[in-house]
Design a protein around this motif. Structure first.
Motif: not given
Length: 522
Positions: A306-308, A366-370, A479-484
Motif C-alpha cells: 500500500f505504502l509503495a 484508508l484514503t488516497a492521502q494516507s 480513478m485507478q488509485r482510488d479503486a486500489l
C-alpha cells in the motif's frame, strides 16, 4: 547415547533440574534459527517492487517470491519430528542451517524469477525445520521453572521475524542492494552452526526408520498443500476452472490429501496425526493459529505494498512502518512468562484476538492521502494482540494433548500458522484483482462523461496541463488509485471479519495446568 540425546528424541522426557551454559547456548541457537527462518518469510516484502523489476517479474508473478517460501515451509514443518527421530536433533539442525544458508546465496545471486523461486523454495524447506525444533530444545534442555522464559524467547522471535523482515530488507535495498537481504544469512548461519556444535550433543542417526516412514503421508503433504496453494495463487489469473492447468492441479491436490488421509490408517506412525484435530481444544487452537498466521503475514505484505503504491514510500520507509508492531512485543517480553503462569488462557487469547480485530478494522478507513502515520495506531495494537494470542496458543498447542503426541501437536500448530500466511498471500492476489476491477467499474459508472460538471472539470484540467490527453490520463490514474485504496480497505475488512469469526472458539480452551512446563514439541 547421552541422557540429553535420549531426551531430545522422546517427547515428554523430563529435562534437567538445572540448565547449564551449554543448555542456554542451545536455547539461544534454537531461537536464532527460528528468528532467521521467520525473518526471511517477509524480508522480501518491502523490497519486492525492486526485486521484481530487476529479475523481470510481473506483480502477480512476484507474489511467488513470498509464497514459494511459505509453501515449502508448510510441507517440512510437520515432517520435522520424524526427521529429528531419523537424523538426531543436532544433525538435522546442522544440515538445515548449512542448506538454508546455501539457498540464501542462490536467492542473492538470482537473475531471473525461476532461479529466485528455486532459492526461496529451498529456503522454506530447510528453514521450516529450524522453527519447530526450537521448541524441542526448550523442552528438553531447560527445567520446568525456566521453560516459560524459553517460550517467551521463541514466541517473540517468531513474531519479530515477520515484523523486522520488511525493515531490514528495506534498509539493505535502499542502502546497499536487495541482494544483501539474502547474503545477510551467511554470517548468521556461521554463528548458528557454531552455537549448535557447542550447545547440543550428537545423537546416533536411525536411518532404519526411513524404511518404516509414512511415505503416503509425506507424498500427500507435498502434493496436497503444494497443489492447494498453487490453485489459490494462480486461479484468478487462469480464470479458475476454465483452465486445464487449474483442473489438473486441483486433481493433484485431491490426490495429495487422499494419500495423507490414507496414511492415517495404513501407517503405524503417521507423519502427521490429523486425529489430534478432533480434540475440541486442539482443533480450536489450530484454527485460531491459521487466522493469526493470516494476520501476521497478510498485514506484513499488505502494508508495504500500500505504502509503495499509494504513498510512494521506498522499501526502507515501508519497513519502518511495519516495525511498529514489534514495539509492544519488546515491551511485553519480560512479562510474558508471568502472563503464562498467572493469566487465564481464555482471557488472554480473547483479548489478543479482539485487539487484532480492532487493529484491522482501523485500517479499513484508508484514503488516497494516507501515509505511514495512518498505520501507527493499528500497528501498535496489532503487535499487542499478536503476542497475547500467539504465545498462549503456542503453549496450549502442546498442553492440550498427551505428552507423546506433543511433537505432532506443535508441528500442526506451526504448520497451521504458516498455512494461514500462505492462504493470506494467495487470497490477496486473487481478491486484489477482483475488488480492484469492481471498484474501478463503480467509479467509472459515477463519472458521466456527458455531465456538464464533468466537462467543465476536464476542460479546466486540460487547460492547466496544456493537453486534453494529459487531463484524461490524470483522471484515469486518479480513478485507478482510488479503486486500489478501496481494495486495500476491503482486504483489511476481511481480516477483521475472519478474526471475529474464530473468537467464539476461545470458549473451547481449557486453563493451562498449574506450574505449566513445555512438552517436547515441534
Amino acid at each position: 547415547m547421552t541422557k540429553a540425546g535420549v531426551a531430545s528424541r522422546t517427547a515428554g522426557t523430563h529435562p534437567p533440574a538445572k540448565a547449564d551454559a551449554a543448555a542456554w547456548l542451545a536455547v539461544f541457537a534454537g531461537s536464532l534459527g527460528a528468528f532467521m527462518a521467520t525473518l526471511d518469510i517477509s524480508i522480501v516484502n518491502s523490497a519486492l517492487p525492486t526485486i521484481q523489476g530487476e529479475i523481470g517479474a510481473s506483480g502477480t508473478e512476484g507474489t511467488w517470491i513470498a509464497t514459494s517460501y511459505l509453501v515449502a515451509e508448510i510441507i517440512i514443518i510437520p515432517l520435522s519430528a520424524w526427521l529429528e527421530r531419523v537424523l538426531g536433533l543436532r544433525t538435522l539442525l546442522l544440515i538445515a542451517t548449512v542448506l538454508f544458508t546455501a539457498f540464501s546465496m542462490v536467492c542473492g545471486l538470482s537473475t531471473n524469477l525461476t532461479m529466485m523461486i528455486i532459492g526461496r523454495a529451498g529456503q522454506g524447506i530447510t528453514g521450516g525445520a529450524l522453527i519447530p525444533t526450537a521448541m524441542t530444545i526448550i523442552a528438553t534442555r531447560l527445567p520446568p521453572h525456566q521453560q516459560p522464559i524459553g517460550t517467551a524467547m521463541f514466541g517473540v522471535t517468531a513474531i519479530l521475524g515477520p515484523v523486522l523482515g520488511p525493515l531490514i530488507g528495506g534498509w539493505l535495498t535502499e542502502s546497499i542492494s536487495w541482494h544483501y537481504a539474502f547474503f545477510l544469512n551467511l554470517p548468521v548461519g556461521i554463528l548458528l552452526v557454531t552455537l549448535l556444535m557447542l550447545g547440543l550433543p550428537h545423537q546416533k542417526a536411525r536411518l532404519g526408520d526411513l524404511l518404516r516412514a509414512d511415505w503416503l503421508g509425506i507424498a500427500g503433504l507435498a502434493l496436497g498443500l503444494g497443489g492447494l496453494t498453487v490453485v489459490l495463487e494462480e486461479g484468478q489469473r487462469e480464470q479458475w476452472f476454465q483452465s486445464s492447468e487449474i483442473i489438473q492441479l486441483t486433481a493433484v491436490t485431491i490426490l495429495g490429501f487422499g494419500l495423507l488421509f490414507a496414511g492415517q490408517f495404513l501407517s503405524e506412525r503417521p507423519v502427521i496425526r490429523l486425529r489430534l484435530l478432533l480434540d475440541r481444544q486442539f482443533g480450536s487452537v489450530a484454527l485460531m493459529g491459521v487466522v493469526i498466521g493470516m494476520v501476521i503475514y497478510g498485514t506484513s505484505y499488505l502494508i508495504p505494498q500500500f505504502l509503495a503504491a499509494i504513498a510512494n514510500y521506498n522499501a526502507l520507509q515501508a519497513g519502518k512502518v511495519v516495525l511498529l508492531s514489534g514495539i509492544p512485543s519488546l515491551i511485553l517480553l519480560p512479562f510474558t512468562p508471568l502472563l503464562i503462569r498467572h493469566v487465564d488462557i481464555r482471557i488472554a487469547v480473547a483479548a489478543g484476538l479482539a485487539i487484532l480485530a480492532v487493529s484491522c478494522w482501523i485500517d479499513t478507513t484508508l484514503t488516497a492521502q494516507s501515509t505511514g502515520g495512518a498505520f501507527v495506531e493499528s500497528q501498535l495494537l496489532r503487535g499487542t494482540g499478536t503476542i497475547l494470542a500467539f504465545v498462549f496458543l503456542n503453549q496450549a498447542a502442546v498442553s492440550s494433548v498427551a505428552s507423546k503426541y506433543a511433537a505432532d501437536a506443535a508441528g500442526i500448530f506451526n504448520a497451521a500458522r504458516n498455512i494461514g500466511g500462505s492462504l493470506a498471500l494467495a487470497a490477496i492476489a486473487t481478491l486484489q484483482d477482483q475488488r480492484n476491477w469492481l471498484h474501478t467499474r463503480r467509479i467509472e459508472e459515477t463519472f458521466n462523461a456527458n455531465s456538464v460538471d464533468v466537462q467543465s472539470y476536464l476542460a479546466g484540467l486540460a487547460q492547466a496541463l496544456g493537453s486534453p490527453d494529459a487531463a484524461l490520463r490524470l483522471v484515469a490514474r486518479t480513478m485507478q488509485r482510488d479503486a486500489l485504496v478501496m481494495t486495500y480497505n476491503d482486504l483489511f475488512w476481511l481480516l477483521a471479519v475472519g478474526i471475529l469469526a474464530v473468537m467464539p472458539l476461545v470458549l473451547f480452551l481449557r486453563p493451562l495446568p498449574k506450574g505449566v512446563s513445555l512438552a517436547a514439541g515441534h
